[in-house]
Write a protein that holds these residues in place. Structure first.
Motif, PDB file in Angstrom:
ATOM      1  N   UNK A 156       4.288   4.312  -0.550  1.00  0.00           N
ATOM      2  CA  UNK A 156       4.514   2.959  -1.069  1.00  0.00           C
ATOM      3  C   UNK A 156       6.011   2.664  -1.015  1.00  0.00           C
ATOM      4  N   UNK A 157       6.749   3.233  -1.934  1.00  0.00           N
ATOM      5  CA  UNK A 157       8.202   3.046  -1.919  1.00  0.00           C
ATOM      6  C   UNK A 157       8.829   3.539  -0.615  1.00  0.00           C
ATOM      7  N   UNK A 158       8.305   4.649  -0.095  1.00  0.00           N
ATOM      8  CA  UNK A 158       8.915   5.254   1.095  1.00  0.00           C
ATOM      9  C   UNK A 158       8.726   4.365   2.325  1.00  0.00           C
ATOM     10  N   UNK A 159       7.530   3.803   2.497  1.00  0.00           N
ATOM     11  CA  UNK A 159       7.300   2.945   3.659  1.00  0.00           C
ATOM     12  C   UNK A 159       8.038   1.616   3.521  1.00  0.00           C
ATOM     13  N   UNK A 160       8.165   1.132   2.291  1.00  0.00           N
ATOM     14  CA  UNK A 160       8.944  -0.095   2.073  1.00  0.00           C
ATOM     15  C   UNK A 160      10.405   0.148   2.421  1.00  0.00           C
TER      16      UNK A 160
END
Length: 321
Positions: A156-160
Motif C-alpha cells: 500500500x504505502x510502498x507502491x504509492x
C-alpha cells in the motif's frame, strides 16, 4: 458489521499513513536521483521499466506517464524477461528495476543479466542494503516505515511511494525537455483532453450561421437575423469590421423599456467593443472568457474583420469541459 464511523476511521488512517509515507520521500532524495534523471535525459536509447508483482503494475503506470510526456519507455515484466523477453532490451537503453524488498528471486536472476548486457541500471527499492540496491548504478530510495495494511503485508504505502517517485522522475524530465502543453497535445489527440489541447476556434465555426447586420439596420431586421441564425446574437458590421454586438437579451431589455422601436436602429442598442477571440485561439480559452464574463457567445474576428460567432453550447457539446 462495522459501523460507518469505524469504516471512515480506517479509511482516514489509511490515507494519513500513505500521505506521511509520501511526505517522507522528500528526505530520501539524493544525488542518485538527480544523476538518474540526467542519465535518462541524455540517453540515446529507451527507458525500460521492469518489476514483479504489484511493482510491475506500478511500472506500467510509470511507463504510460513517461511516454505521454516525451520519454520513450517500455514495460518489461521481470518474470517474462528471463523467459525470452529480455531481447526487448537494446544497447543504450536505461533500465529501472522496481522492487520493494530488492531481493525477489526474479530480480536476483534478472539483474546480473542486465549488468552483463552493459545497460545502466537504476534500482527503485525500499531497502538500500538489498541485492538490487547493491547491484544498481543508481538507487532511488522508496523507503517506507510500514504498509497501511493492518497486517503490514499488502503493498500500500510502498507502491504509492514507487508511483510518486515515478511521477517525480517524469516531471523532472519534462522540465529538462521544456515540455509544453502543445507537446503534450501531440501524444493525446483523442478524447476530451485531446480536444482541449488541440481544438481551435476556427474548427468550430459554422459559416452558414454567421449573423450580422449593418449599424443602420432596423430593429425588425435585427430580430429576424437573430431568430434565423439561432445563436441568440448578431454582430453589427460596417466595412467588414466589427463595431458592436446585439444579443437577444439586448432586444428584451429594449422591449421592456419602450413601447415602440420604429425610430431605433442597430447602432442604438448595440454593445460597442464586444469581447472577441481570434479564429486561431484555442477553444478552451474562448470558454474561459465566456465563463469569466458570464456570457454565452463570443465574436470571432481577425484584426477586427468579422469571422463568425462561437457559442458556449457548441463547446459543451464537444465535451471539452
Amino acid at each position: 458489521m462495522s459501523t460507518i464511523e469505524s469504516i471512515l476511521a480506517t479509511a482516514r488512517k489509511t490515507i494519513q499513513s500513505e500521505s506521511e509515507s509520501i511526505a517522507n520521500l522528500i528526505h530520501y532524495l539524493d544525488e542518485d536521483f538527480a544523476k538518474a534523471v540526467n542519465i535518462i535525459y541524455n540517453s540515446n536509447g529507451r527507458l525500460v521499466v521492469t518489476g514483479i508483482g504489484k511493482s510491475a503494475i506500478i511500472a506500467t503506470k510509470i511507463v504510460a506517464t513517461l511516454n505521454s510526456t516525451g520519454t520513450p519507455s517500455m514495460f518489461l515484466h521481470a518474470a517474462e524477461a528471463i523467459h525470452g523477453d529480455l531481447g526487448m532490451v537494446q544497447p543504450g537503453d536505461v533500465v529501472i528495476c522496481i522492487s520493494k524488498s530488492g531481493n525477489s528471486p526474479e530480480i536476483k536472476v534478472l539483474v546480473p543479466l542486465l549488468k552483463r548486457f552493459g545497460n545502466t541500471l537504476i534500482g527503485m527499492t525500499a531497502s538500500k542494503s538489498s541485492f538490487l540496491a547493491k547491484e544498481s548504478d543508481y538507487v532511488l530510495n522508496a523507503y517506507v516505515e510500514a504498509e497501511a495494511c493492518p497486517n503490514n503485508l499488502a503493498p500500500t504505502n510502498s507502491t504509492t511511494a514507487q508511483l510518486v517517485l515515478g511521477d517525480a522522475l517524469a516531471v523532472c524530465l519534462m522540465e529538462l525537455r521544456n515540455f509544453k502543453s502543445e507537446d503534450f497535445a501531440k501524444y493525446h489527440p483523442g478524447g476530451a483532453l485531446g480536444k482541449k489541447l488541440l481544438l481551435r476556434v476556427s474548427d468550430m465555426l459554422d459559416n452558414t450561421h454567421k449573423p450580422f447586420v449593418t449599424p443602420d439596420a432596423s430593429i425588425k431586421n435585427v430580430i429576424m437575423e437573430i431568430s434565423e441564425k439561432r445563436l441568440g446574437v448578431t454582430a453589427v458590421v460596417e466595412n467588414d469590421k466589427i463595431v458592436g454586438i446585439i444579443t437577444d437579451g439586448d432586444i428584451r431589455r429594449m422591449l421592456n423599456s419602450r413601447d415602440t422601436f420604429n425610430d431605433l436602429s442597430a447602432k442604438d442598442i448595440m454593445t460597442k467593443n464586444p469581447k472577441m477571440v481570434k479564429s486561431t485561439d484555442m477553444v478552451v480559452d474562448a470558454f474561459n472568457i465566456m465563463e469569466n464574463n458570464s456570457i454565452t457567445q463570443l465574436v470571432v474576428a481577425n484584426e477586427g474583420q468579422y469571422i463568425g460567432i462561437i457559442h458556449i453550447h457548441d463547446i459543451l457539446k464537444e465535451g471539452i469541459i
